[in-house]
Design a protein around this motif. Structure first.
Motif, mmCIF file in Angstrom:
data_model
loop_
_atom_site.group_PDB
_atom_site.id
_atom_site.type_symbol
_atom_site.label_atom_id
_atom_site.label_comp_id
_atom_site.label_asym_id
_atom_site.label_seq_id
_atom_site.Cartn_x
_atom_site.Cartn_y
_atom_site.Cartn_z
ATOM 1 N N GLN A 15 0.801 -1.224 0.000
ATOM 2 C CA GLN A 15 0.000 0.000 0.000
ATOM 3 C C GLN A 15 0.838 1.281 0.000
ATOM 4 O OE1 GLN A 15 -0.683 2.357 2.704
ATOM 5 N NE2 GLN A 15 -2.052 3.537 1.376
ATOM 6 N N PRO A 16 1.898 1.388 0.818
ATOM 7 C CA PRO A 16 2.691 2.631 0.757
ATOM 8 C C PRO A 16 3.300 2.879 -0.630
ATOM 9 C CG PRO A 16 3.167 1.433 2.778
ATOM 10 C CD PRO A 16 2.345 0.515 1.914
ATOM 11 N N ALA A 17 3.773 1.838 -1.298
ATOM 12 C CA ALA A 17 4.337 2.003 -2.644
ATOM 13 C C ALA A 17 3.237 2.332 -3.647
ATOM 14 C CB ALA A 17 5.093 0.744 -3.062
ATOM 15 N N PHE A 18 2.086 1.678 -3.535
ATOM 16 C CA PHE A 18 0.943 1.956 -4.416
ATOM 17 C C PHE A 18 0.575 3.440 -4.317
ATOM 18 C CE2 PHE A 18 -3.805 2.024 -4.834
ATOM 19 C CZ PHE A 18 -3.883 1.663 -6.166
ATOM 20 N N ARG A 19 0.514 3.934 -3.087
ATOM 21 C CA ARG A 19 0.162 5.336 -2.852
ATOM 22 C C ARG A 19 1.259 6.266 -3.382
ATOM 23 N NH1 ARG A 19 -0.575 9.805 0.398
ATOM 24 N NH2 ARG A 19 -2.675 10.034 1.190
ATOM 25 N N ALA A 20 2.512 5.979 -3.047
ATOM 26 C CA ALA A 20 3.621 6.855 -3.434
ATOM 27 C C ALA A 20 3.790 6.920 -4.953
ATOM 28 C CB ALA A 20 4.916 6.373 -2.780
ATOM 29 N N LEU A 21 3.681 5.796 -5.636
ATOM 30 C CA LEU A 21 3.833 5.784 -7.098
ATOM 31 C C LEU A 21 2.757 6.638 -7.765
ATOM 32 C CD1 LEU A 21 4.714 2.023 -7.512
ATOM 33 C CD2 LEU A 21 6.160 3.932 -8.291
ATOM 34 N N ASN A 22 1.539 6.532 -7.292
ATOM 35 C CA ASN A 22 0.451 7.320 -7.873
ATOM 36 C C ASN A 22 0.555 8.792 -7.494
ATOM 37 O OD1 ASN A 22 -1.732 5.907 -9.547
ATOM 38 N ND2 ASN A 22 -1.163 4.388 -7.995
ATOM 39 N N HIS A 23 0.896 9.080 -6.239
ATOM 40 C CA HIS A 23 1.065 10.476 -5.833
ATOM 41 C C HIS A 23 2.151 11.142 -6.673
ATOM 42 C CE1 HIS A 23 -1.175 11.972 -2.226
ATOM 43 N NE2 HIS A 23 -1.638 10.737 -2.307
ATOM 44 N N GLU A 24 3.221 10.398 -6.963
ATOM 45 C CA GLU A 24 4.349 10.964 -7.709
ATOM 46 C C GLU A 24 3.908 11.510 -9.067
ATOM 47 O OE1 GLU A 24 8.955 9.627 -8.438
ATOM 48 O OE2 GLU A 24 7.429 8.053 -8.566
ATOM 49 N N TRP A 25 3.157 10.716 -9.851
ATOM 50 C CA TRP A 25 2.778 11.199 -11.182
ATOM 51 C C TRP A 25 1.626 12.191 -11.129
ATOM 52 C CZ3 TRP A 25 -1.741 11.147 -13.816
ATOM 53 C CH2 TRP A 25 -2.734 10.234 -13.433
ATOM 54 N N ILE A 26 0.662 11.962 -10.229
ATOM 55 C CA ILE A 26 -0.478 12.881 -10.170
ATOM 56 C C ILE A 26 0.007 14.279 -9.779
ATOM 57 C CG2 ILE A 26 -2.664 13.437 -9.034
ATOM 58 C CD1 ILE A 26 -3.048 10.346 -8.671
ATOM 59 N N ALA A 27 0.839 14.357 -8.743
ATOM 60 C CA ALA A 27 1.321 15.654 -8.272
ATOM 61 C C ALA A 27 2.210 16.349 -9.311
ATOM 62 C CB ALA A 27 2.076 15.482 -6.959
ATOM 63 N N GLN A 28 2.869 15.568 -10.166
ATOM 64 C CA GLN A 28 3.719 16.163 -11.201
ATOM 65 C C GLN A 28 2.900 16.937 -12.228
ATOM 66 O OE1 GLN A 28 6.256 13.351 -13.222
ATOM 67 N NE2 GLN A 28 6.937 14.852 -14.706
ATOM 68 N N TYR A 29 1.695 16.428 -12.563
ATOM 69 C CA TYR A 29 0.891 17.020 -13.629
ATOM 70 C C TYR A 29 -0.379 17.722 -13.153
ATOM 71 C CZ TYR A 29 3.749 14.213 -16.770
ATOM 72 O OH TYR A 29 4.806 13.666 -17.451
ATOM 73 N N PHE A 30 -0.929 17.288 -12.028
ATOM 74 C CA PHE A 30 -2.249 17.743 -11.587
ATOM 75 C C PHE A 30 -2.258 17.939 -10.078
ATOM 76 C CE2 PHE A 30 -2.645 14.631 -15.073
ATOM 77 C CZ PHE A 30 -3.125 15.457 -16.072
ATOM 78 N N ALA A 31 -3.444 18.209 -9.554
ATOM 79 C CA ALA A 31 -3.644 18.251 -8.104
ATOM 80 C C ALA A 31 -4.202 16.909 -7.650
ATOM 81 C CB ALA A 31 -4.618 19.367 -7.747
ATOM 82 N N ILE A 32 -3.788 16.480 -6.466
ATOM 83 C CA ILE A 32 -4.355 15.280 -5.867
ATOM 84 C C ILE A 32 -5.795 15.616 -5.489
ATOM 85 C CG2 ILE A 32 -4.180 13.608 -3.989
ATOM 86 C CD1 ILE A 32 -1.719 13.502 -5.756
ATOM 87 N N GLU A 33 -6.733 14.765 -5.916
ATOM 88 C CA GLU A 33 -8.148 15.011 -5.631
ATOM 89 C C GLU A 33 -8.618 14.079 -4.514
ATOM 90 O OE1 GLU A 33 -10.614 15.454 -9.189
ATOM 91 O OE2 GLU A 33 -8.785 15.658 -10.380
ATOM 92 N N PRO A 34 -9.702 14.433 -3.816
ATOM 93 C CA PRO A 34 -10.185 13.591 -2.706
ATOM 94 C C PRO A 34 -10.406 12.131 -3.113
ATOM 95 C CG PRO A 34 -11.295 15.706 -2.651
ATOM 96 C CD PRO A 34 -10.477 15.677 -3.925
ATOM 97 N N ILE A 35 -10.939 11.881 -4.306
ATOM 98 C CA ILE A 35 -11.179 10.503 -4.748
ATOM 99 C C ILE A 35 -9.860 9.744 -4.885
ATOM 100 C CG2 ILE A 35 -11.271 11.102 -7.213
ATOM 101 C CD1 ILE A 35 -13.489 8.463 -5.594
ATOM 102 N N ASP A 36 -8.775 10.428 -5.269
ATOM 103 C CA ASP A 36 -7.461 9.782 -5.335
ATOM 104 C C ASP A 36 -7.074 9.249 -3.963
ATOM 105 O OD1 ASP A 36 -6.742 10.344 -8.100
ATOM 106 O OD2 ASP A 36 -6.432 12.425 -7.480
#
Length: 154
Positions: A15-36
């Motif tokens: 779970q920590p890697a799943f979260r970190a990998l997704n946060h990495e790309w989302i934050a690079q291009y967009f804002a993290i949204e509540p559903i994320d």
């Protein structure tokens, strides 16, 4: 697939890697949204429990990629939360994850897989097209960043 690349079934310890990998790309291009955050903080409740699946990609012993399959309803799944660490891009990891998740969709009896994306993510869109997805009109979605919808009939 290279011998250093393994596609693994998700385990709670991922779970920590799943979260970190997704946060990495989302934050690079967009804002993290509540559903994320809801999905990334509780993949068991939001993805696995309702009948979905998650794969993790390990390269050289390090978790560098992930992809989820979310059950929408009978026969319909969503490919979601695909992420490959920038340091591991260009190694075929996205292709391997895509192939694995589509194989799992077929195994689960999916008739169609859809995905939501953004037109800024050109490499991802090219990967999805290579996997066989086609563009369709975009319906209202919970994500502000969505301006692309693609589907693949299985």
């Amino acid at each position: 697939m290279t011998p250093d690349l393994l596609i693994l079934d998700y385990e709670p310890a991922h779970q920590p890697a799943f979260r970190a990998l997704n946060h990495e790309w989302i934050a690079q291009y967009f804002a993290i949204e509540p559903i994320d955050n809801k999905m990334l903080d509780d993949p068991e409740g939001y993805i696995l429990g309702p009948g979905g699946h998650i794969f993790m990609a390990s390269y050289g012993g390090e978790l560098v990629g992930t992809c989820a399959l979310i059950k929408e309803h009978d026969g319909m799944y969503e490919l979601a939360k695909m992420a490959v660490s920038p340091r591991a891009q260009g190694l075929g990891i996205g292709w391997a994850l895509g192939q694995a998740i589509l194989g799992k969709a077929r195994q689960l009896g999916a008739r169609q897989v859809e995905l939501l994306s953004n037109s800024r993510l050109t490499p991802a869109l090219k990967l999805y097209e290579k996997l066989g997805f086609r563009h369709v009109p975009v319906p209202p979605t919970p994500y502000q960043r969505t301006d692309v919808k693609m589907v693949l009939d299985l």
